[in-house]
Write a protein that holds these residues in place. Structure first.
Motif: not given
Length: 209
Positions: A149-150, A153
């Motif tokens: 997810d990071k 992003k």
């Protein structure tokens, strides 16, 4: 296999030079020698075997150090008196602990062209090492620890920065933001277990169509 060996032009001592190259980065790792037996073992075992001229015996690369070399492909040159061995190295090739035996430069042209695909594969290898070793304090380690997810992003943020730089007609900013985007894409590919070479292959397949 015997037919292939018969094609090789061994020298008067029964040896042929073997240039070992990283199959991913194309970096030359070492120059060693093979005789008919070590060449046969290399093909059969799928790892490099050489003949030591100083010890006058066969030796399996990495047998004691663990720094083995898995063979991807072997080719001989147009005169059939030299062999190119493309490998996936497990650890350094040089007995001094260097990635390659050819680390000391004694001449370099001031006009050096950069192969874009080469630098990408080199960066991919660095990212892979970070994934395996997770050195403390490294930004790449931080991304892998934070998870997909990071990473996604960051890719979104960098893609937005690329768009802004392009809209502003700022080539210098576009250059830097594009480099950031490519880096984070390589991190994502590693996290997903997708080798960069497969992306290259897809591009090549599309181009050939």
């Amino acid at each position: 296999m015997s037919v292939i060996i018969e094609r090789i032009q061994f020298d008067e001592k029964g040896l042929v030079p073997a240039i070992v190259q990283d199959a991913s980065t194309k970096k030359v790792l070492t120059l060693a020698y093979m005789n008919a037996e070590s060449l046969k073992l290399s093909v059969e075992k799928g790892e490099t075997w050489f003949y030591s001229r100083s010890r006058q015996e066969l030796w399996h690369k990495g047998a004691t150090s663990g720094n083995t070399q898995r063979i991807v492909e072997m080719r001989y040159d147009c005169d059939q008196d030299a062999v190119l061995v493309e490998v996936e190295p497990k650890g350094p090739a040089c007995h001094k602990g260097n990635e390659s035996c050819f680390e000391e430069s004694f001449y370099k042209s001031e006009e050096v062209s950069t192969d874009g695909s080469s630098i990408l594969t080199q960066l991919e290898k660095v990212i892979s090492d970070r994934f395996d070793q997770r050195p403390e304090g490294a930004y790449t380690t931080y991304l892998f620890e934070e998870g997909v997810d990071k990473i996604l992003k960051k890719i979104g943020e960098e893609a937005a920065e690329v768009i802004i730089a392009a809209k502003n007609r700022d080539k210098e900013e576009l250059k830097w933001e594009s480099a950031d985007l490519l880096y984070h894409m390589l991190v994502l590919l590693k996290e997903q277990g997708l080798p960069l070479n497969e992306v290259f292959q897809t591009l090549e397949e599309r181009h050939n169509k």
